[in-house]
Scaffold this active site. Sequence first.
Site, PDB file in Angstrom:
ATOM      1  N   GLY A  14     -11.893  -3.999 -56.239  1.00  0.00           N
ATOM      2  CA  GLY A  14     -10.742  -3.600 -55.430  1.00  0.00           C
ATOM      3  C   GLY A  14     -11.064  -2.594 -54.337  1.00  0.00           C
ATOM      4  N   SER A  15     -12.302  -2.599 -53.841  1.00  0.00           N
ATOM      5  CA  SER A  15     -12.617  -1.626 -52.778  1.00  0.00           C
ATOM      6  C   SER A  15     -11.860  -1.960 -51.491  1.00  0.00           C
ATOM      7  CB  SER A  15     -14.121  -1.546 -52.530  1.00  0.00           C
ATOM      8  OG  SER A  15     -14.611  -2.723 -51.933  1.00  0.00           O
ATOM      9  N   LYS A  93      -9.496 -16.374 -57.950  1.00  0.00           N
ATOM     10  CA  LYS A  93      -8.734 -17.562 -58.345  1.00  0.00           C
ATOM     11  C   LYS A  93      -8.113 -18.204 -57.118  1.00  0.00           C
ATOM     12  CE  LYS A  93      -9.443 -17.107 -62.675  1.00  0.00           C
ATOM     13  NZ  LYS A  93     -10.196 -18.104 -63.421  1.00  0.00           N
ATOM     14  N   ASN A 109      -7.186 -13.904 -46.360  1.00  0.00           N
ATOM     15  CA  ASN A 109      -8.295 -13.618 -47.263  1.00  0.00           C
ATOM     16  C   ASN A 109      -9.430 -12.985 -46.476  1.00  0.00           C
ATOM     17  OD1 ASN A 109      -9.955 -13.919 -49.728  1.00  0.00           O
ATOM     18  ND2 ASN A 109     -11.072 -15.454 -48.526  1.00  0.00           N
ATOM     19  N   HIS A 111     -13.506 -12.796 -46.348  1.00  0.00           N
ATOM     20  CA  HIS A 111     -14.702 -13.499 -46.826  1.00  0.00           C
ATOM     21  C   HIS A 111     -15.925 -12.785 -46.238  1.00  0.00           C
ATOM     22  CE1 HIS A 111     -17.078 -16.882 -48.253  1.00  0.00           C
ATOM     23  NE2 HIS A 111     -17.734 -16.833 -47.110  1.00  0.00           N
ATOM     24  N   SER A 143     -15.228 -12.152 -42.337  1.00  0.00           N
ATOM     25  CA  SER A 143     -14.164 -12.869 -41.620  1.00  0.00           C
ATOM     26  C   SER A 143     -12.866 -12.650 -42.376  1.00  0.00           C
ATOM     27  CB  SER A 143     -14.431 -14.378 -41.617  1.00  0.00           C
ATOM     28  OG  SER A 143     -15.709 -14.679 -41.130  1.00  0.00           O
ATOM     29  N   ASP A 152     -11.775 -21.123 -48.030  1.00  0.00           N
ATOM     30  CA  ASP A 152     -12.365 -20.590 -46.788  1.00  0.00           C
ATOM     31  C   ASP A 152     -12.214 -21.504 -45.579  1.00  0.00           C
ATOM     32  OD1 ASP A 152     -13.268 -18.461 -48.398  1.00  0.00           O
ATOM     33  OD2 ASP A 152     -15.076 -19.573 -48.906  1.00  0.00           O
ATOM     34  N   GLU A 181     -15.951  -4.916 -43.932  1.00  0.00           N
ATOM     35  CA  GLU A 181     -14.700  -5.479 -44.475  1.00  0.00           C
ATOM     36  C   GLU A 181     -13.645  -4.382 -44.547  1.00  0.00           C
ATOM     37  OE1 GLU A 181     -14.991  -7.764 -48.127  1.00  0.00           O
ATOM     38  OE2 GLU A 181     -17.059  -8.276 -47.664  1.00  0.00           O
TER      39      GLU A 181
HETATM   40  C1  GRF Z   1     -15.672  -8.780 -50.907  1.00  0.00           C
HETATM   41  O1  GRF Z   1     -16.994  -8.916 -50.512  1.00  0.00           O
HETATM   42  C2  GRF Z   1     -14.836  -9.917 -50.343  1.00  0.00           C
HETATM   43  O2  GRF Z   1     -15.281 -10.369 -49.108  1.00  0.00           O
HETATM   44  C3  GRF Z   1     -15.011 -10.980 -51.369  1.00  0.00           C
HETATM   45  O3  GRF Z   1     -15.061 -10.302 -52.596  1.00  0.00           O
HETATM   46  C4  GRF Z   1     -15.499  -8.960 -52.402  1.00  0.00           C
HETATM   47  C5  GRF Z   1     -14.439  -8.082 -52.975  1.00  0.00           C
HETATM   48  O4  GRF Z   1     -14.776  -6.758 -53.048  1.00  0.00           O
HETATM   49  N1  GRF Z   1     -13.979 -11.962 -51.235  1.00  0.00           N
HETATM   50  P1  GRF Z   1     -13.692  -5.704 -53.537  1.00  0.00           P
HETATM   51  O5  GRF Z   1     -13.125  -6.161 -54.882  1.00  0.00           O
HETATM   52  O6  GRF Z   1     -12.624  -5.582 -52.501  1.00  0.00           O
HETATM   53  O7  GRF Z   1     -14.487  -4.432 -53.717  1.00  0.00           O
END
Ligand code: GRF
Length: 203
Positions: A14-15, A93, A109, A111, A143, A152, A181
């Site tokens: 959940g970062s 999921k 989302n 990615h 992205s 995706d 991200e």
């Molecule tokens: C991230 O790299 C995201 O792009 C991918 O899963 C990871 C999630 O990281 N879909 P976090 O749980 O938000 O730390």
Amino acid sequence: MTALRVAVLVSHTGSNLRALYEASKEPAAGYEIALVISNNSGSRGLAFARGHGIPAAHLSGRTHLDPGSLDDAVLALLDAHRTDLVVTAGYMKKVGPRTLAAYAGRIVNVHPALLPRHGGPGMYGAAVHQAVLDSGDRVTGPSVHYVTAEYDAGEVIARREVPVLPDDTAESLAGRVLEQEHLLLPAVVRAIAAERTDPGRPS
Ligand code: GRF
């Protein structure tokens, strides 16, 4: 101006949820985290939400054995919290078909690669970054895209480039992409909020 109500779906760390939450506290953010849903009762993302007074729920194949009833439960909760936008951030999921239809064009989302490169089934976690290294790409990066029924494959909203360095490993690359991200995702959500509330926008 009412804030855009954002629901975040998470599975593990959940970062990105944390980054979104922190950015939502900035004065001009224009959005708030209204709900967190996790399919993993032990996820750090769920604990973070609960620790910060964000409405949070565990909904999964354990709480709802039938995929259709799980889909309905997710949709009902999103509606109950008057969700404007759904963000899947490390959600492992697939979003169910009824939720997908009800929130079409309102689910995004993040990615960890420059879509359309290195997306699709099986492309998550370290596999994405290893595929970047194996393909010899000199640049990668996250992205943010709309979620559709296929992994995706929805329209890309924004991307950020991260150079691939000669001595990169999947792990080092993952860390630098994740940092980006944390900037990209809040920026996209802020932009969606601003677009919605732009008084100059023709209705
Ligand atoms: C991230 O790299 C995201 O792009 C991918 O899963 C990871 C999630 O990281 N879909 P976090 O749980 O938000 O730390």
